[in-house]
Motif scaffolding. Structure first.
Motif, PDB file in Angstrom:
ATOM      1  N   LEU A  56     -10.759   3.675   0.507  1.00 19.99           N
ATOM      2  CA  LEU A  56      -9.873   4.379  -0.418  1.00 19.99           C
ATOM      3  C   LEU A  56     -10.607   5.348  -1.345  1.00 19.99           C
ATOM      4  O   LEU A  56     -10.027   5.845  -2.308  1.00 19.99           O
ATOM      5  CB  LEU A  56      -9.099   3.361  -1.270  1.00 19.99           C
ATOM      6  CG  LEU A  56      -8.178   2.405  -0.505  1.00 19.99           C
ATOM      7  CD1 LEU A  56      -7.575   1.374  -1.457  1.00 19.99           C
ATOM      8  CD2 LEU A  56      -7.065   3.178   0.209  1.00 19.99           C
ATOM      9  N   THR A  74      -8.868   8.627  -2.265  1.00 18.26           N
ATOM     10  CA  THR A  74      -7.445   8.502  -2.595  1.00 18.26           C
ATOM     11  C   THR A  74      -7.256   8.337  -4.103  1.00 18.26           C
ATOM     12  O   THR A  74      -8.209   8.334  -4.871  1.00 18.26           O
ATOM     13  CB  THR A  74      -6.816   7.297  -1.874  1.00 18.26           C
ATOM     14  OG1 THR A  74      -7.261   6.081  -2.498  1.00 18.26           O
ATOM     15  CG2 THR A  74      -7.191   7.269  -0.400  1.00 18.26           C
ATOM     16  N   ASN A  75      -6.010   8.154  -4.489  1.00 13.65           N
ATOM     17  CA  ASN A  75      -5.646   7.950  -5.895  1.00 13.65           C
ATOM     18  C   ASN A  75      -5.765   6.487  -6.316  1.00 13.65           C
ATOM     19  O   ASN A  75      -5.414   6.140  -7.439  1.00 13.65           O
ATOM     20  CB  ASN A  75      -4.192   8.376  -6.102  1.00 13.65           C
ATOM     21  CG  ASN A  75      -3.247   7.589  -5.194  1.00 13.65           C
ATOM     22  OD1 ASN A  75      -3.536   7.387  -4.014  1.00 13.65           O
ATOM     23  ND2 ASN A  75      -2.133   7.131  -5.725  1.00 13.65           N
ATOM     24  N   ILE A  76      -6.256   5.620  -5.426  1.00 13.78           N
ATOM     25  CA  ILE A  76      -6.259   4.175  -5.680  1.00 13.78           C
ATOM     26  C   ILE A  76      -7.671   3.704  -6.032  1.00 13.78           C
ATOM     27  O   ILE A  76      -8.609   3.886  -5.248  1.00 13.78           O
ATOM     28  CB  ILE A  76      -5.743   3.395  -4.459  1.00 13.78           C
ATOM     29  CG1 ILE A  76      -4.357   3.901  -4.050  1.00 13.78           C
ATOM     30  CG2 ILE A  76      -5.698   1.903  -4.757  1.00 13.78           C
ATOM     31  CD1 ILE A  76      -3.841   3.306  -2.758  1.00 13.78           C
ATOM     32  N   LYS A  96       0.100   4.196  -2.808  1.00 13.15           N
ATOM     33  CA  LYS A  96      -0.335   5.549  -2.439  1.00 13.15           C
ATOM     34  C   LYS A  96       0.534   6.627  -3.080  1.00 13.15           C
ATOM     35  O   LYS A  96       0.090   7.774  -3.235  1.00 13.15           O
ATOM     36  CB  LYS A  96      -0.334   5.696  -0.921  1.00 13.15           C
ATOM     37  CG  LYS A  96      -1.485   4.974  -0.234  1.00 13.15           C
ATOM     38  CD  LYS A  96      -1.497   5.214   1.258  1.00 13.15           C
ATOM     39  CE  LYS A  96      -2.731   4.582   1.901  1.00 13.15           C
ATOM     40  NZ  LYS A  96      -2.764   4.784   3.374  1.00 13.15           N
ATOM     41  N   LYS A  97       1.751   6.272  -3.452  1.00 18.10           N
ATOM     42  CA  LYS A  97       2.647   7.238  -4.094  1.00 18.10           C
ATOM     43  C   LYS A  97       2.396   7.353  -5.593  1.00 18.10           C
ATOM     44  O   LYS A  97       2.885   8.283  -6.230  1.00 18.10           O
ATOM     45  CB  LYS A  97       4.106   6.835  -3.847  1.00 18.10           C
ATOM     46  CG  LYS A  97       4.551   6.982  -2.401  1.00 18.10           C
ATOM     47  CD  LYS A  97       5.996   6.535  -2.240  1.00 18.10           C
ATOM     48  CE  LYS A  97       6.443   6.633  -0.783  1.00 18.10           C
ATOM     49  NZ  LYS A  97       7.848   6.153  -0.618  1.00 18.10           N
ATOM     50  N   MET A 115       0.798  -1.225   0.000  1.00 17.95           N
ATOM     51  CA  MET A 115       0.000   0.000   0.000  1.00 17.95           C
ATOM     52  C   MET A 115       0.839   1.286   0.000  1.00 17.95           C
ATOM     53  O   MET A 115       0.488   2.256  -0.699  1.00 17.95           O
ATOM     54  CB  MET A 115      -0.958   0.005   1.194  1.00 17.95           C
ATOM     55  CG  MET A 115      -1.924   1.175   1.226  1.00 17.95           C
ATOM     56  SD  MET A 115      -3.030   1.232  -0.211  1.00 17.95           S
ATOM     57  CE  MET A 115      -4.089  -0.179   0.114  1.00 17.95           C
ATOM     58  N   PRO A 116       1.959   1.360   0.742  1.00 16.18           N
ATOM     59  CA  PRO A 116       2.740   2.601   0.710  1.00 16.18           C
ATOM     60  C   PRO A 116       3.182   2.999  -0.696  1.00 16.18           C
ATOM     61  O   PRO A 116       3.170   4.190  -1.037  1.00 16.18           O
ATOM     62  CB  PRO A 116       3.945   2.280   1.602  1.00 16.18           C
ATOM     63  CG  PRO A 116       3.420   1.265   2.569  1.00 16.18           C
ATOM     64  CD  PRO A 116       2.483   0.417   1.760  1.00 16.18           C
TER      65      PRO A 116
END
Length: 282
Positions: A186, A189-191, A128-129, A124-125
Motif C-alpha cells: 500500500l 496509496t492513501n492508506i 481505498k475511497k 479495503m474497498p
C-alpha cells in the motif's frame, strides 16, 4: 465525519480509544463479541461525549463466517470507512488446551491473526475511497522476550503443543509479518499501516475468573508497574487522527521501535499472507 471501527471496544484500551475518538467527533463503531457489554459502553460514551454517532455491533472474530458477515453488514449500513483498529485479542492464560471452533480453527489464531486479515481484505474497498485511511494492528511488548521468534506454520491449531501465552505471542508476531507485507503493498496509496507495541497496561482481573490465585496475585503486582488503558489509548488516537507519520511500529510514548528481526523476512511475510488467503476461503 470520519468513520472508525474498533474491535474489542467494550473494555480496556479499546473502550478508552473509542471514548477519545468519539470526543473528537468521529463516528465510532464498536465491534464486539459481547454485544450487551458493548451496548452499555456505547451508551456511556454517548452520554460522556455528547456524540450520538457511536454504535455497537456484534461480531465473533473467532469465526471466519461471522467476521465476514460483520464486514458485509457494516458495508451495507455505513458504506464508508477511514480507520480500522484491530484491537481485539484472545489471551486467556488459564486455558489448558486449544479451543477449536465449529469451523475447526484454533480460536486464538483466528481472533488475533486471521480475523484482522479478513477485516482488512473485506473492508479495503471503502478504505481505498477515503482521502486519509489508516489501519492499526496491535502487537505486544511481550515479544521482546522472544527476540528470535519465527512463525510456526506447522502448529497454527496447537495440535503439536499448546500454551496460551506462546500461542498469543505467535499470533502477535504473525500480525507484524502481515502488517509489514500489507504496508509494502500500500506504499503508493492513501492508506497508512501502523502497528502498536502495547506495554503493560492495568487490566480488570474480573474479566478472567478462571485465573489461579497465584496468577491473580502476579497480575496485581504487575499492575503497580503498568500504565492506564487511557494512556495507551492515546497512541491509538494519535495514530488514527493525528498528523500522518512515516514510521511503522510505535510504543506507548509514540516512539518508533524495531520489530523482532525475523518479522522483516519477506518470504515469511508472503507465506503467511498466502496461508491466510487460503484459510479464509469458506
Amino acid at each position: 465525519m470520519r468513520t472508525c471501527i474498533i474491535t474489542g471496544a467494550n473494555s480496556g484500551i479499546g473502550k478508552c480509544a473509542a471514548m477519545q475518538l468519539a470526543q473528537q467527533g468521529l463516528q465510532v463503531i464498536m465491534a464486539c463479541r459481547n454485544i450487551n457489554a458493548a451496548q452499555e459502553c456505547c451508551k456511556q460514551i454517548q452520554a460522556a461525549t455528547g456524540n450520538n454517532n457511536v454504535f455497537a455491533r456484534k461480531v465473533d472474530l473467532s469465526l471466519i463466517s461471522d467476521t465476514k458477515r460483520f464486514a458485509l453488514e457494516f458495508t451495507k449500513e455505513f458504506g464508508v470507512l477511514d480507520i480500522l483498529i484491530n484491537n481485539a485479542a484472545d489471551f486467556d492464560i488459564s486455558r489448558k488446551e486449544p479451543q477449536i471452533t465449529k469451523e475447526q480453527n484454533e480460536a486464538q489464531f483466528t481472533t488475533n491473526l486471521l480475523a484482522p486479515f479478513i477485516l482488512i481484505r473485506e473492508l479495503m474497498p471503502m478504505l481505498k475511497k477515503s482521502d486519509d485511511a489508516r489501519i492499526l494492528n496491535i502487537s505486544s511488548q511481550g515479544l521482546i522476550l522472544y527476540p528470535n521468534i519465527k512463525f510456526d506454520f506447522d502448529n497454527i491449531n496447537g495440535g503439536k503443543k499448546y500454551r496460551p501465552a506462546k500461542t498469543y505471542y505467535q499470533t502477535k508476531f504473525g500480525l507484524l509479518l502481515l502488517s509489514l507485507y500489507l504496508r509494502d503493498q500500500l506504499l503508493e496509496t492513501n492508506i497508512s499501516v501502523y502497528t502498536v507495541r502495547v506495554t503493560n497496561v492495568k487490566i480488570d482481573i474480573s474479566r478472567y475468573p478462571n485465573l489461579s490465585h497465584l496468577m491473580k496475585t502476579m497480575y496485581k503486582l504487575k499492575s503497580r508497574f503498568s500504565i492506564s488503558p487511557e494512556e495507551m489509548a492515546k497512541v491509538y488516537t494519535n495514530l488514527s487522527i493525528g498528523e500522518k507519520l512515516n514510521g511503522f511500529y510505535y510504543d506507548e510514548k509514540l516512539n518508533e521501535v524495531r520489530c523482532n528481526k525475523n518479522a522483516y523476512d519477506k518470504a515469511s511475510q508472503e507465506q503467511l499472507w498466502y496461508l491466510c488467503e487460503q484459510l479464509q476461503k469458506i
